[in-house]
Design a protein around this motif. Structure first.
Motif: not given
Length: 153
Positions: A118-144
């Motif tokens: 839902p958050a990334f769809l909103l970024l696209n809908e609002m026409k942002f051009t420089n958005q990234k998604l933090l690539n968390i493969e497991h969860n925030i505890k393990i990957d960060w």
């Protein structure tokens, strides 16, 4: 059947199976399946490096999950909830369309996360051009957190 053709069929079948398995892997989803593409995924180590560099241009980081743990992130709350998507919309409306934005959740792996889409769809809908998604493969505890990356104080 000669000896050569006995080996060709099994190799052909193995090749077809491998290509099919790779194509349907969650880590190799086509952009048509997700609102982001592979170039919009940001490795945790890369974000940690930027955060740690005082001379680097800092991205605007939104936590769209259960809690803001990444240093400097803005806590929006779970984006599966309509009121939090609206909260994110309000924050985004203050930014230029080319703002360097990173979103993350970290509650679980991408396959099961109810918040990132839902958050990334909103970024696209609002026409942002420089958005990234933090690539968390497991969860925030393990990957960060467990990797010692910068967290909120």
């Amino acid at each position: 059947m000669n000896m050569k053709s006995k080996h060709v069929l099994p190799l052909f079948l193995i090749s077809i199976f491998a290509v099919t398995a790779i194509s349907f892997s969650p880590l190799n989803r086509k952009s048509a399946d997700e609102p982001w593409n592979s170039t919009q995924l940001l490795a945790p180590a890369d974000l940690a490096k930027v955060i740690a560099d005082p001379k680097a241009k800092q991205p605007i980081i939104f936590s769209i999950g259960p809690g803001a743990l990444v240093k400097g992130s803005i806590d929006i709350g779970p984006a599966k909830e309509k009121e939090n998507v609206e909260k994110l919309r309000k924050q985004l409306s203050k930014l230029p369309k080319d703002a360097n934005i990173v979103i993350y959740c970290g509650c679980c792996p991408f396959d099961h996360c109810p918040n990132i889409r839902p958050a990334f769809l909103l970024l696209n809908e609002m026409k942002f051009t420089n958005q990234k998604l933090l690539n968390i493969e497991h969860n925030i505890k393990i990957d960060w957190v467990n990797k010692g990356y910068p967290v909120t104080q």
